[in-house]
Design a protein around this motif. Structure first.
Motif, short mmCIF file in Angstrom:
data_model
loop_
_atom_site.label_atom_id
_atom_site.label_comp_id
_atom_site.label_asym_id
_atom_site.label_seq_id
_atom_site.Cartn_x
_atom_site.Cartn_y
_atom_site.Cartn_z
N VAL A 397 5.94 -12.30 4.25
CA VAL A 397 6.23 -10.73 4.16
C VAL A 397 4.85 -10.02 4.76
N HIS A 398 3.84 -10.17 4.12
CA HIS A 398 2.51 -9.84 4.68
C HIS A 398 2.16 -10.09 6.09
N TRP A 399 2.48 -11.09 6.56
CA TRP A 399 2.27 -11.74 7.94
C TRP A 399 3.24 -10.98 8.92
N ALA A 400 4.38 -10.77 8.56
CA ALA A 400 5.39 -10.05 9.26
C ALA A 400 4.97 -8.56 9.67
N ASN A 401 4.29 -8.07 8.66
CA ASN A 401 3.90 -6.68 8.61
C ASN A 401 2.46 -6.25 8.91
N GLY A 402 1.78 -7.35 9.39
CA GLY A 402 0.39 -7.30 9.73
C GLY A 402 -0.46 -7.06 8.67
N SER A 403 -0.31 -7.32 7.58
CA SER A 403 -1.12 -6.78 6.42
C SER A 403 -2.42 -7.91 6.42
N THR A 404 -3.44 -7.38 5.69
CA THR A 404 -4.62 -8.26 5.81
C THR A 404 -4.69 -9.12 4.54
N GLN A 405 -3.49 -8.92 3.68
CA GLN A 405 -3.30 -9.76 2.53
C GLN A 405 -2.72 -11.33 2.93
N ALA A 406 -2.17 -11.30 4.32
CA ALA A 406 -1.60 -12.64 4.77
C ALA A 406 -2.95 -13.47 5.05
N LEU A 407 -2.86 -14.49 4.27
CA LEU A 407 -4.24 -15.45 4.36
C LEU A 407 -4.11 -16.34 5.76
N PRO A 408 -5.30 -16.31 6.28
CA PRO A 408 -5.69 -17.08 7.45
C PRO A 408 -5.29 -18.49 7.36
N ALA A 409 -5.08 -19.32 8.53
CA ALA A 409 -4.67 -20.78 8.28
C ALA A 409 -5.88 -21.64 7.96
N THR A 410 -7.15 -21.07 8.21
CA THR A 410 -8.41 -21.83 7.50
C THR A 410 -8.50 -21.81 6.00
N THR A 411 -8.07 -20.55 5.47
CA THR A 411 -7.94 -20.28 3.95
C THR A 411 -6.97 -20.92 3.41
N ILE A 412 -5.56 -21.27 3.82
CA ILE A 412 -4.68 -21.98 3.43
C ILE A 412 -5.05 -23.41 3.26
N LEU A 413 -5.75 -24.15 4.42
CA LEU A 413 -6.13 -25.37 4.30
C LEU A 413 -7.15 -25.64 3.44
N LEU A 414 -8.14 -24.58 3.16
CA LEU A 414 -9.06 -24.98 2.19
C LEU A 414 -8.46 -24.87 0.92
N LEU A 415 -7.56 -24.08 0.47
CA LEU A 415 -6.78 -23.89 -0.85
C LEU A 415 -5.99 -25.32 -1.08
N LEU A 416 -5.29 -25.62 0.02
CA LEU A 416 -4.48 -26.89 -0.08
C LEU A 416 -5.76 -28.20 -0.34
N THR A 417 -6.86 -28.12 0.52
CA THR A 417 -7.56 -29.14 0.34
C THR A 417 -8.21 -29.29 -1.29
N VAL A 418 -8.57 -28.36 -1.68
CA VAL A 418 -9.06 -28.01 -3.08
C VAL A 418 -7.87 -28.57 -4.25
#
Length: 606
Positions: A397-418
């Motif tokens: 929903v954040h990504w569809a609305n252009g909100s900065t709360q939508a996490l970038p792909a790099t952050t998602i990969l970092l969290l998944l790696t952790v």
């Protein structure tokens, strides 16, 4: 080298890297203060904009038609700042240390009618902006709106085209920063024709003043120029109410243990010595029938793997919650930066996964579980899967609305790696230790092969009533404090009373344990030995009351609106209620287990 030695060596090598990745390598709460010389450039970063009443709905500042450089250069951010929706970029403002500036031109703009309408909508939704200078946030409203009169009705919209920056310094350091439009008139956005362009000139002023305050932390907490509400004060009514409730409940449980149970034990043990074995039917009388179910009370429940997973994850969140509050008490979080708490929560969650694996596997083996691998998978998925599904919906929903709360792909990969490199392996390691160190369940009573028939129970001993009572009383102990927590997380308040929060957290756990013991006693007195899941559900239902309160808060205590804020609020409120269910269900279960062991160990039996 032993497994423990490998684990210790692995921790020493990887923990510093994890701290650096999560942005907590420096001491949280202590800003990186820069030292300047007179005339040195001071970089001002633009950050985000969003509706004042929707804290989690934020957008990049340059998404509005404002003065923007030809090439946008972003600042590198920590994980906590990214999770907080920060997207800092360099601005066109030219500020030099200790050099004042008056009416300096920022840029000239020609706005189309569509751009003017975009600004009008932002102003009508009370958009505020956030700038950052030397790690100090500056906040102000994008424009000015005035509603006046009924007949005739007037609706005026104005844009702030001039900003006054006030900065205070001590020696070679910036101590305080603020932005103001106090003596500025807004530029009207009314009466523009559809094919007309609006010419604007944005200006700014900079005023420096020296202060005797040597450190930023010496200023009053919550002092950000009055844009957001000041720090919450101590609310003694909530504390007194919670203390009274705790004393009453502890006293109530003490009466049960010291008087009712003493009488029960004395009568049961006397009858055991003076009557024959056939006299056991005498125990069917009254509500004190917990002795005659001694051969069934330790009968293992159905879905034991799920029960152990609930207890393991609940123990993990108890450790996580305690750790966060203790870190806050030690002053490790900056009141102006919530990102530090986000980073610490992620790091602690990954590291405490070993607790969930250990508790779950240990108890699962104790109660005769054989599918150890399935139990570990269930434990590691019990929270991570619901969280991932909820986050996926909210982030989409954040990504569809252009909100900065939508996490970038790099952050998602970092969290998944952790999670893959730390969280999941620690769950498995904890499960191995728990399985290997598990001793037999050692029930004080022998369990028969054939289960005893449970007599019909009155309505007030039903599961629904127990869940209502067991959930409402702990909720009532924290209901007032819960408002201040919601006002901090979902509002603009600044919460710094972590000592009071720790006290209330201890009260919540105490009330949950006492209520669990009382309800378990009433259930056993009715000759109902199915206490295992009932003890988890009775006090764990507090999570449902917390979610219902979140619905009330959204509707009656907040001004939040819009699809973005609504989806995030209710998505994470559901997760919050679920976490409280796991925590309080775990406390409730182990309190009931300890109580049941106590009463049956002191009971004389054949």
């Amino acid at each position: 080298m032993t497994v423990l030695g490998h684990l210790r060596s692995w921790s020493c090598q990887w923990l510093p890297l994890l701290m650096l990745l999560l942005g907590t390598g420096h001491e949280p709460g202590v800003e990186g203060v820069t030292h300047y010389k007179a005339g040195d450039p001071v970089i001002l970063y633009v950050n985000k904009v969003g509706p004042y009443h929707n804290p989690q709905e934020t957008y990049h500042y340059y998404q509005l038609p404002v003065c923007c450089p030809e090439k946008i250069r972003h600042k590198s951010l920590s994980l906590g700042e990214v999770l907080d929706g920060d997207r800092m970029a360099e601005s066109l403002y030219e500020i030099r240390f200790r050099e004042n500036a008056e009416k300096k031109v920022l840029c000239h703009m020609q706005l189309s009618s569509a751009q003017v309408e975009q600004l009008r909508q932002a102003i009508e939704e009370l958009y505020y902006f956030e700038f950052v200078v030397d790690d100090l946030p500056l906040r102000g409203f994008v424009g000015y709106m005035e509603e006046s009169g009924f007949l005739p009705h007037s609706h005026k919209i104005g844009l702030w085209t001039h900003l006054d920056f006030h900065l205070e310094f001590h020696g070679d350091r910036i101590i305080f920063a603020n932005v103001s439009v106090r003596d500025v008139k807004p530029h009207s956005l009314d009466g523009l024709r559809p094919d007309e362009f609006l010419g604007l000139t944005h200006t700014y002023s900079v005023r420096w003043s020296e202060t005797s305050v040597e450190r930023r932390s010496d200023r009053r907490r919550g002092d950000d120029g009055g844009f957001f509400p000041r720090t919450l004060e101590i609310h003694w009514l909530s504390i007194i109410n919670s203390m009274v409730l705790v004393f009453l409940l502890v006293g109530f449980v003490a009466v049960i243990l010291m008087r009712v149970l003493r009488n029960d034990l004395a009568r049961y043990n006397l009858d055991e010595e003076t009557t024959s074995g056939g006299a056991g039917d005498d125990f069917d009388q009254g509500d004190n029938g917990w002795k005659i179910i001694h051969t069934d009370v330790f009968r293992f429940p159905p879905y034991r793997g799920l029960l152990c997973a609930v207890l393991g994850v609940g123990a993990q969140f108890l450790a996580l919650g305690t750790g966060i509050i203790v870190m806050a008490l030690l002053g490790m979080f900056n009141v102006h930066r919530h990102g530090a708490i986000n980073s610490a929560a992620i790091l602690l969650y990954a590291l405490t996964c070993c607790i969930s694996g250990y508790v779950s596997s240990h108890f699962y083996r104790q109660i005769g579980g054989e599918r150890w691998v399935w139990n570990i998978i269930l434990t590691t998925s019990l929270f991570s899967v619901p969280f991932f599904l909820t986050w996926s919906v909210v982030n989409s929903v954040h990504w569809a609305n252009g909100s900065t709360q939508a996490l970038p792909a790099t952050t998602i990969l970092l969290l998944l790696t952790v999670w893959l490199l730390v969280g999941f392996p620690l769950t498995v390691i904890g499960g191995i230790f728990g399985k290997n160190n598990a001793s037999p369940f050692d029930a004080p009573c022998r369990t028969k092969n054939i289960a005893r028939e449970i007599p019909p129970q009155p309505w007030y001993k039903s599961t629904l009533i127990h869940m209502t009572v067991g959930g409402f009383l702990p909720f009532s102990a924290i209901s007032v404090e819960l408002y201040y927590i919601f006002a901090t997380v979902w509002g603009r308040e600044q919460y710094t009373l972590y000592g009071i929060l720790f006290f209330v957290f201890a009260i919540l756990l105490s009330v949950g344990a006492c209520i669990s013991i009382a309800l378990t006693y009433f259930q056993l007195s009715g000759e109902d030995y199915r206490w295992w899941w009932r003890s988890v559900l009775s006090v764990g239902s507090t999570g449902l009351f917390i979610f219902l309160y979140s619905v009330f808060y959204y509707a009656r205590r907040s001004n939040m609106s819009g699809a973005v804020q609504t989806v995030e609020f209710f998505g994470y409120s559901l997760l919050t209620g679920y976490v409280f269910f796991l925590m309080l269900g775990t406390i409730s279960f182990f309190s009931s287990l300890k109580f049941i062991r106590y009463i049956y160990v002191n009971l004389k039996m054949d």
